[in-house]
Enzyme design. Structure first.
Site, PDB file in Angstrom:
ATOM      1  N   ASP A   1      -2.822  -2.358  -1.624  1.00 52.80           N
ATOM      2  CA  ASP A   1      -1.658  -3.039  -1.069  1.00 52.80           C
ATOM      3  C   ASP A   1      -0.425  -2.685  -1.890  1.00 52.80           C
ATOM      4  O   ASP A   1      -0.524  -2.324  -3.067  1.00 52.80           O
ATOM      5  CB  ASP A   1      -1.919  -4.547  -1.095  1.00 52.80           C
ATOM      6  CG  ASP A   1      -0.785  -5.364  -0.509  1.00 52.80           C
ATOM      7  OD1 ASP A   1      -0.126  -4.889   0.432  1.00 52.80           O
ATOM      8  OD2 ASP A   1      -0.566  -6.488  -0.996  1.00 52.80           O
TER       9      ASP A   1
ATOM     10  N   ASP B   1       3.062  -4.675  -1.678  1.00 54.65           N
ATOM     11  CA  ASP B   1       3.816  -5.861  -2.103  1.00 54.65           C
ATOM     12  C   ASP B   1       2.899  -6.841  -2.820  1.00 54.65           C
ATOM     13  O   ASP B   1       1.889  -7.278  -2.270  1.00 54.65           O
ATOM     14  CB  ASP B   1       4.462  -6.541  -0.895  1.00 54.65           C
ATOM     15  CG  ASP B   1       5.393  -5.614  -0.139  1.00 54.65           C
ATOM     16  OD1 ASP B   1       6.032  -4.774  -0.785  1.00 54.65           O
ATOM     17  OD2 ASP B   1       5.459  -5.718   1.097  1.00 54.65           O
TER      18      ASP B   1
END
Length: 171
Positions: free
Chosen positions: A7, A9
Protein backbone atom coordinates in the site's frame (compact mmCIF):
# COMPACT_ATOMS: atom_id res chain seq x y z
CA UNK A 1 9.64 -15.01 -7.44
CA UNK A 2 7.04 -14.17 -4.79
CA UNK A 3 4.91 -11.08 -5.30
CA UNK A 4 4.35 -8.40 -2.66
CA UNK A 5 1.53 -5.84 -2.83
CA UNK A 6 2.49 -2.73 -0.86
CA UNK A 7 0.00 0.00 0.00
CA UNK A 8 1.09 3.58 -0.49
CA UNK A 9 -0.83 5.90 1.88
CA UNK A 10 -0.02 5.13 5.49
CA UNK A 11 2.67 2.60 4.54
CA UNK A 12 5.06 4.47 2.23
CA UNK A 13 3.60 7.98 2.33
CA UNK A 14 3.04 9.61 5.71
CA UNK A 15 -0.44 10.98 5.05
CA UNK A 16 -1.08 11.32 8.79
CA UNK A 17 1.63 13.97 8.84
CA UNK A 18 -0.18 15.71 5.96
CA UNK A 19 -3.55 15.56 7.74
CA UNK A 20 -2.08 16.82 11.02
CA UNK A 21 -0.30 19.70 9.27
CA UNK A 22 -3.38 20.74 7.28
CA UNK A 23 -5.55 20.53 10.42
CA UNK A 24 -3.05 22.77 12.24
CA UNK A 25 -3.01 25.30 9.39
CA UNK A 26 -6.83 25.49 9.45
CA UNK A 27 -7.48 25.39 13.18
CA UNK A 28 -4.27 26.33 14.97
CA UNK A 29 -4.55 23.06 16.91
CA UNK A 30 -1.58 20.72 16.61
CA UNK A 31 -2.85 17.17 16.99
CA UNK A 32 -0.61 14.41 18.31
CA UNK A 33 -0.77 10.93 16.74
CA UNK A 34 -1.22 9.32 20.18
CA UNK A 35 -4.41 11.38 20.64
CA UNK A 36 -5.79 9.99 17.39
CA UNK A 37 -5.37 6.33 18.31
CA UNK A 38 -8.52 4.33 17.79
CA UNK A 39 -10.25 7.05 15.77
CA UNK A 40 -11.07 6.51 12.13
CA UNK A 41 -9.42 8.96 9.80
CA UNK A 42 -12.83 10.62 9.30
CA UNK A 43 -13.28 11.01 13.07
CA UNK A 44 -9.76 12.33 13.61
CA UNK A 45 -9.81 14.83 10.75
CA UNK A 46 -13.18 16.54 10.21
CA UNK A 47 -12.01 18.14 6.94
CA UNK A 48 -10.40 15.01 5.48
CA UNK A 49 -12.37 15.13 2.23
CA UNK A 50 -11.31 18.74 1.66
CA UNK A 51 -7.70 17.74 2.31
CA UNK A 52 -7.59 14.78 -0.08
CA UNK A 53 -9.14 16.96 -2.81
CA UNK A 54 -6.54 19.69 -2.30
CA UNK A 55 -4.07 19.81 -5.20
CA UNK A 56 -0.66 18.66 -4.02
CA UNK A 57 -1.88 16.67 -1.01
CA UNK A 58 -0.64 13.32 -2.33
CA UNK A 59 2.30 14.77 -4.27
CA UNK A 60 3.91 16.36 -1.19
CA UNK A 61 3.38 13.67 1.44
CA UNK A 62 6.56 12.90 3.36
CA UNK A 63 8.08 9.43 3.34
CA UNK A 64 7.59 6.98 6.16
CA UNK A 65 10.95 6.37 7.78
CA UNK A 66 13.14 3.66 6.20
CA UNK A 67 10.60 2.88 3.47
CA UNK A 68 12.88 3.72 0.53
CA UNK A 69 15.86 1.70 1.65
CA UNK A 70 13.92 -1.36 2.77
CA UNK A 71 11.51 -1.41 -0.18
CA UNK A 72 14.51 -1.35 -2.50
CA UNK A 73 15.90 -4.39 -0.64
CA UNK A 74 12.54 -6.13 -0.99
CA UNK A 75 12.56 -5.30 -4.69
CA UNK A 76 15.70 -7.42 -5.11
CA UNK A 77 14.14 -10.42 -3.37
CA UNK A 78 10.48 -10.16 -4.44
CA UNK A 79 8.41 -8.81 -7.29
CA UNK A 80 7.07 -5.63 -5.67
CA UNK A 81 3.83 -3.96 -6.71
CA UNK A 82 2.64 -0.68 -5.23
CA UNK A 83 -1.13 -1.03 -4.89
CA UNK A 84 -3.01 2.14 -4.04
CA UNK A 85 -6.71 2.90 -3.91
CA UNK A 86 -6.55 6.04 -6.01
CA UNK A 87 -9.63 6.17 -8.21
CA UNK A 88 -11.85 7.58 -5.44
CA UNK A 89 -9.80 10.79 -5.54
CA UNK A 90 -9.04 11.51 -9.22
CA UNK A 91 -6.41 14.18 -8.44
CA UNK A 92 -4.44 11.54 -6.60
CA UNK A 93 -3.74 9.40 -9.67
CA UNK A 94 -1.13 11.64 -11.30
CA UNK A 95 0.16 12.90 -7.95
CA UNK A 96 0.72 9.39 -6.61
CA UNK A 97 2.52 8.30 -9.76
CA UNK A 98 4.77 11.37 -9.69
CA UNK A 99 5.46 10.82 -5.96
CA UNK A 100 6.40 7.18 -6.56
CA UNK A 101 8.60 8.11 -9.53
CA UNK A 102 10.46 10.62 -7.37
CA UNK A 103 10.89 8.57 -4.20
CA UNK A 104 10.96 5.00 -5.56
CA UNK A 105 12.55 5.22 -9.02
CA UNK A 106 13.33 1.49 -8.92
CA UNK A 107 9.58 0.73 -9.13
CA UNK A 108 8.60 0.93 -12.79
CA UNK A 109 5.19 1.95 -14.07
CA UNK A 110 4.22 -1.69 -14.71
CA UNK A 111 4.45 -2.31 -10.96
CA UNK A 112 2.14 0.56 -9.95
CA UNK A 113 -1.48 -0.47 -9.55
CA UNK A 114 -4.02 2.30 -8.98
CA UNK A 115 -7.46 0.95 -8.22
CA UNK A 116 -10.65 1.35 -6.23
CA UNK A 117 -11.18 -1.87 -4.29
CA UNK A 118 -8.15 -4.05 -3.64
CA UNK A 119 -10.26 -7.22 -3.61
CA UNK A 120 -8.98 -8.21 -7.05
CA UNK A 121 -5.32 -8.06 -6.01
CA UNK A 122 -3.54 -11.40 -6.06
CA UNK A 123 -0.04 -11.71 -4.65
CA UNK A 124 1.78 -13.78 -2.05
CA UNK A 125 2.11 -11.00 0.54
CA UNK A 126 0.24 -7.76 1.23
CA UNK A 127 1.38 -4.87 3.44
CA UNK A 128 -1.39 -2.39 4.25
CA UNK A 129 -2.70 -0.26 7.11
CA UNK A 130 -6.40 -1.06 6.59
CA UNK A 131 -8.19 -4.23 7.60
CA UNK A 132 -10.64 -3.71 4.72
CA UNK A 133 -7.78 -4.43 2.32
CA UNK A 134 -6.16 -7.26 4.27
CA UNK A 135 -9.19 -9.23 5.49
CA UNK A 136 -10.11 -10.66 2.07
CA UNK A 137 -6.53 -11.19 0.93
CA UNK A 138 -5.60 -14.85 0.54
CA UNK A 139 -1.83 -14.59 1.06
CA UNK A 140 0.32 -13.57 4.00
CA UNK A 141 -0.69 -10.20 5.46
CA UNK A 142 1.13 -7.51 7.40
CA UNK A 143 -0.84 -4.75 9.13
CA UNK A 144 1.22 -1.54 9.20
CA UNK A 145 0.41 0.29 12.43
CA UNK A 146 -1.28 3.66 12.07
CA UNK A 147 -3.38 5.52 14.66
CA UNK A 148 -6.69 4.37 13.11
CA UNK A 149 -5.82 0.66 13.56
CA UNK A 150 -3.86 0.80 16.84
CA UNK A 151 -6.54 -0.73 19.06
CA UNK A 152 -7.92 -3.21 16.57
CA UNK A 153 -6.87 -6.84 16.65
CA UNK A 154 -7.11 -9.55 14.06
CA UNK A 155 -5.07 -12.69 14.60
CA UNK A 156 -4.83 -13.33 10.86
CA UNK A 157 -2.54 -10.35 10.23
CA UNK A 158 0.99 -9.87 11.56
CA UNK A 159 1.30 -6.35 12.94
CA UNK A 160 4.36 -4.32 11.96
CA UNK A 161 5.16 -0.97 13.52
CA UNK A 162 7.87 0.14 11.12
CA UNK A 163 9.78 -0.69 7.98
CA UNK A 164 12.49 -2.16 10.20
CA UNK A 165 9.89 -4.73 11.34
CA UNK A 166 9.11 -5.53 7.70
CA UNK A 167 12.81 -5.93 7.00
CA UNK A 168 13.09 -8.33 9.94
CA UNK A 169 10.26 -10.55 8.70
CA UNK A 170 10.80 -10.47 4.93
CA UNK A 171 14.49 -10.01 4.21
Amino acid sequence: MEKIAVDMDGVLADVYHQFIQMHFEESGVLLQEKDLEGLTEYEAFPHILKHVHTPGFFRTAPLISDSQEILEKLNHKYEVFIVSAATEFPLSLAEKQAWLNEHFPFIDWKHMVFCGSKEIIKADIMIDDHFKNLDFFEGQTFLFTQPHNTHKVNGKHKRVHSWKDIEHFLI
